[in-house]
Design a protein around this motif. Structure first.
Motif, PDB file in Angstrom:
ATOM      1  N   ILE A 259      30.067  20.319   9.150  1.00  0.00           N
ATOM      2  CA  ILE A 259      29.801  18.805   9.590  1.00  0.00           C
ATOM      3  C   ILE A 259      28.884  18.478   8.429  1.00  0.00           C
ATOM      4  N   ASP A 260      29.280  17.412   7.784  1.00  0.00           N
ATOM      5  CA  ASP A 260      28.364  16.730   6.704  1.00  0.00           C
ATOM      6  C   ASP A 260      27.684  15.554   7.412  1.00  0.00           C
ATOM      7  N   ARG A 261      26.526  15.459   7.429  1.00  0.00           N
ATOM      8  CA  ARG A 261      25.504  14.448   7.651  1.00  0.00           C
ATOM      9  C   ARG A 261      25.174  13.444   6.427  1.00  0.00           C
ATOM     10  N   ILE A 262      25.969  12.338   6.442  1.00  0.00           N
ATOM     11  CA  ILE A 262      25.743  11.343   5.378  1.00  0.00           C
ATOM     12  C   ILE A 262      24.818  10.231   5.855  1.00  0.00           C
ATOM     13  N   VAL A 263      23.727  10.029   4.986  1.00  0.00           N
ATOM     14  CA  VAL A 263      22.866   8.939   5.203  1.00  0.00           C
ATOM     15  C   VAL A 263      22.302   8.221   4.225  1.00  0.00           C
ATOM     16  N   GLY A 264      23.198   7.241   3.750  1.00  0.00           N
ATOM     17  CA  GLY A 264      23.230   6.536   2.426  1.00  0.00           C
ATOM     18  C   GLY A 264      23.962   7.445   1.367  1.00  0.00           C
ATOM     19  N   GLU A 265      23.240   7.897   0.256  1.00  0.00           N
ATOM     20  CA  GLU A 265      23.541   8.842  -0.571  1.00  0.00           C
ATOM     21  C   GLU A 265      23.507  10.410  -0.571  1.00  0.00           C
ATOM     22  N   LYS A 266      22.835  10.513   0.511  1.00  0.00           N
ATOM     23  CA  LYS A 266      22.414  11.883   0.672  1.00  0.00           C
ATOM     24  C   LYS A 266      23.223  12.344   1.774  1.00  0.00           C
ATOM     25  N   THR A 267      23.865  13.749   1.416  1.00  0.00           N
ATOM     26  CA  THR A 267      24.660  14.384   2.344  1.00  0.00           C
ATOM     27  C   THR A 267      24.016  15.855   2.582  1.00  0.00           C
ATOM     28  N   SER A 268      23.945  16.140   3.790  1.00  0.00           N
ATOM     29  CA  SER A 268      23.338  17.392   4.146  1.00  0.00           C
ATOM     30  C   SER A 268      24.374  18.243   5.137  1.00  0.00           C
ATOM     31  N   PRO A 269      24.753  19.274   4.450  1.00  0.00           N
ATOM     32  CA  PRO A 269      25.881  20.141   5.269  1.00  0.00           C
ATOM     33  C   PRO A 269      25.544  21.102   6.410  1.00  0.00           C
ATOM     34  N   TYR A 270      26.066  21.296   7.370  1.00  0.00           N
ATOM     35  CA  TYR A 270      25.993  22.103   8.542  1.00  0.00           C
ATOM     36  C   TYR A 270      27.018  22.907   8.649  1.00  0.00           C
TER      37      TYR A 270
ATOM     38  N   LEU B  21      29.088  11.211  10.181  1.00  0.00           N
ATOM     39  CA  LEU B  21      29.168  12.554  10.382  1.00  0.00           C
ATOM     40  C   LEU B  21      30.680  12.727  10.064  1.00  0.00           C
ATOM     41  N   LYS B  22      30.760  13.675   8.980  1.00  0.00           N
ATOM     42  CA  LYS B  22      32.390  14.151   8.570  1.00  0.00           C
ATOM     43  C   LYS B  22      32.450  15.496   8.873  1.00  0.00           C
ATOM     44  N   ILE B  23      33.421  15.809   9.911  1.00  0.00           N
ATOM     45  CA  ILE B  23      33.729  17.181  10.562  1.00  0.00           C
ATOM     46  C   ILE B  23      34.931  17.566   9.913  1.00  0.00           C
ATOM     47  N   SER B  24      34.973  18.871   9.458  1.00  0.00           N
ATOM     48  CA  SER B  24      36.137  19.428   8.969  1.00  0.00           C
ATOM     49  C   SER B  24      36.188  20.974   9.767  1.00  0.00           C
ATOM     50  N   ILE B  25      37.603  21.177  10.327  1.00  0.00           N
ATOM     51  CA  ILE B  25      37.965  22.470  10.986  1.00  0.00           C
ATOM     52  C   ILE B  25      38.012  23.591   9.993  1.00  0.00           C
ATOM     53  N   ALA B  26      37.251  24.619  10.121  1.00  0.00           N
ATOM     54  CA  ALA B  26      37.068  25.570   8.988  1.00  0.00           C
ATOM     55  C   ALA B  26      38.235  26.669   9.520  1.00  0.00           C
ATOM     56  N   SER B  27      38.132  27.045  10.843  1.00  0.00           N
ATOM     57  CA  SER B  27      39.082  27.857  11.389  1.00  0.00           C
ATOM     58  C   SER B  27      39.093  27.690  13.007  1.00  0.00           C
TER      59      SER B  27
ATOM     60  N   LEU C  27      19.360  11.644  13.353  1.00  0.00           N
ATOM     61  CA  LEU C  27      20.598  10.734  13.246  1.00  0.00           C
ATOM     62  C   LEU C  27      20.597   9.107  13.174  1.00  0.00           C
ATOM     63  N   GLY C  28      19.206   8.691  14.148  1.00  0.00           N
ATOM     64  CA  GLY C  28      19.369   7.275  14.117  1.00  0.00           C
ATOM     65  C   GLY C  28      20.081   6.604  15.378  1.00  0.00           C
ATOM     66  N   ASP C  29      20.033   5.201  15.410  1.00  0.00           N
ATOM     67  CA  ASP C  29      20.664   4.525  16.592  1.00  0.00           C
ATOM     68  C   ASP C  29      22.034   4.440  16.523  1.00  0.00           C
ATOM     69  N   SER C  30      22.688   4.548  15.478  1.00  0.00           N
ATOM     70  CA  SER C  30      24.291   4.324  15.204  1.00  0.00           C
ATOM     71  C   SER C  30      24.762   5.307  14.201  1.00  0.00           C
ATOM     72  N   VAL C  31      25.955   5.936  15.101  1.00  0.00           N
ATOM     73  CA  VAL C  31      26.470   6.875  14.282  1.00  0.00           C
ATOM     74  C   VAL C  31      28.100   6.520  14.274  1.00  0.00           C
TER      75      VAL C  31
ATOM     76  N   ILE D  49      23.740  20.013  17.432  1.00  0.00           N
ATOM     77  CA  ILE D  49      22.734  19.302  18.073  1.00  0.00           C
ATOM     78  C   ILE D  49      21.390  20.007  17.913  1.00  0.00           C
ATOM     79  N   ALA D  50      21.570  21.387  18.195  1.00  0.00           N
ATOM     80  CA  ALA D  50      20.299  22.100  18.115  1.00  0.00           C
ATOM     81  C   ALA D  50      19.665  22.314  16.859  1.00  0.00           C
ATOM     82  N   GLN D  51      20.810  22.382  15.438  1.00  0.00           N
ATOM     83  CA  GLN D  51      20.395  22.445  14.418  1.00  0.00           C
ATOM     84  C   GLN D  51      19.634  21.165  13.963  1.00  0.00           C
ATOM     85  N   VAL D  52      20.034  20.338  14.362  1.00  0.00           N
ATOM     86  CA  VAL D  52      19.620  18.835  14.035  1.00  0.00           C
ATOM     87  C   VAL D  52      18.265  18.642  14.747  1.00  0.00           C
TER      88      VAL D  52
END
Length: 166
Positions: A107-118, A76-82, A29-33, A155-158
């Motif tokens: 949860i979408d982890r966005i770093v620059g232009e890259k998005t990683s979905p969880y 971190l972009k979080i959306s509630i599915a249910s 994640l880095g030092d700033s989120v 957190i465990a996934q990351v």
């Protein structure tokens, strides 16, 4: 004797390269989120509860700074599915006395232009009085606890991703 056992334990852990999950998660994640929770039009109250749980997890579990989106390395972009409430236990008269709350989040982890979905979920069980309805306070607490456990799963996934990248 206890001090000697404790010292041996510390030496073994430090010698084997043990690092907590937050260490590996922080490497990813880095030092700033920054965080953003997408507001659910069906249940906007839950969104606020989950936003607070996410922010608390970023600060306490990732051990990193929570900053604005412009200043962050990771967003971190979080959306509630249910959010589901399922009866678990009944008393002898057939009244529900224990519920399970399941909070499912994307949860979408966005770093620059890259998005990683969880995809993650958290489960929390709680009791109520027989023949009673779930109070707003109990509902909010159950959702907060479920969201917190969902964040723990994230957190465990990351952390696993961070440990595998070394």
């Amino acid at each position: 004797m206890r001090l000697a056992i404790f010292l041996v334990w510390v030496v073994l852990l430090s010698g084997c390269g043990y690092a907590p999950a937050s260490y590996y998660a922080k490497n990813v994640l880095g030092d700033s989120v920054s965080t953003e929770v997408v507001i659910s039009m069906e249940d906007p109250q839950n969104t606020v509860i989950i936003k607070d749980a996410v922010d608390m997890a970023v600060i306490t579990k990732f051990k990193t700074a929570l900053v604005s989106k412009k200043l962050s390395k990771t967003h971190l972009k979080i959306s509630i599915a249910s959010v589901l409430f399922t009866p678990l236990r009944y008393d002898t008269n057939g009244y529900v006395i224990t519920y399970r709350t399941t909070v499912v989040m994307r949860i979408d982890r966005i770093v620059g232009e890259k998005t990683s979905p969880y995809s993650t979920h958290g489960i929390y069980d709680f009791s109520i009085e027989p023949n009673a309805i779930i109070s707003d306070q109990a509902r909010f607490e159950a959702i907060r606890q479920g969201a917190q456990k969902g964040i723990d799963s994230f957190i465990a996934q990351v952390a696993a991703q961070g440990a595998n990248s070394k």
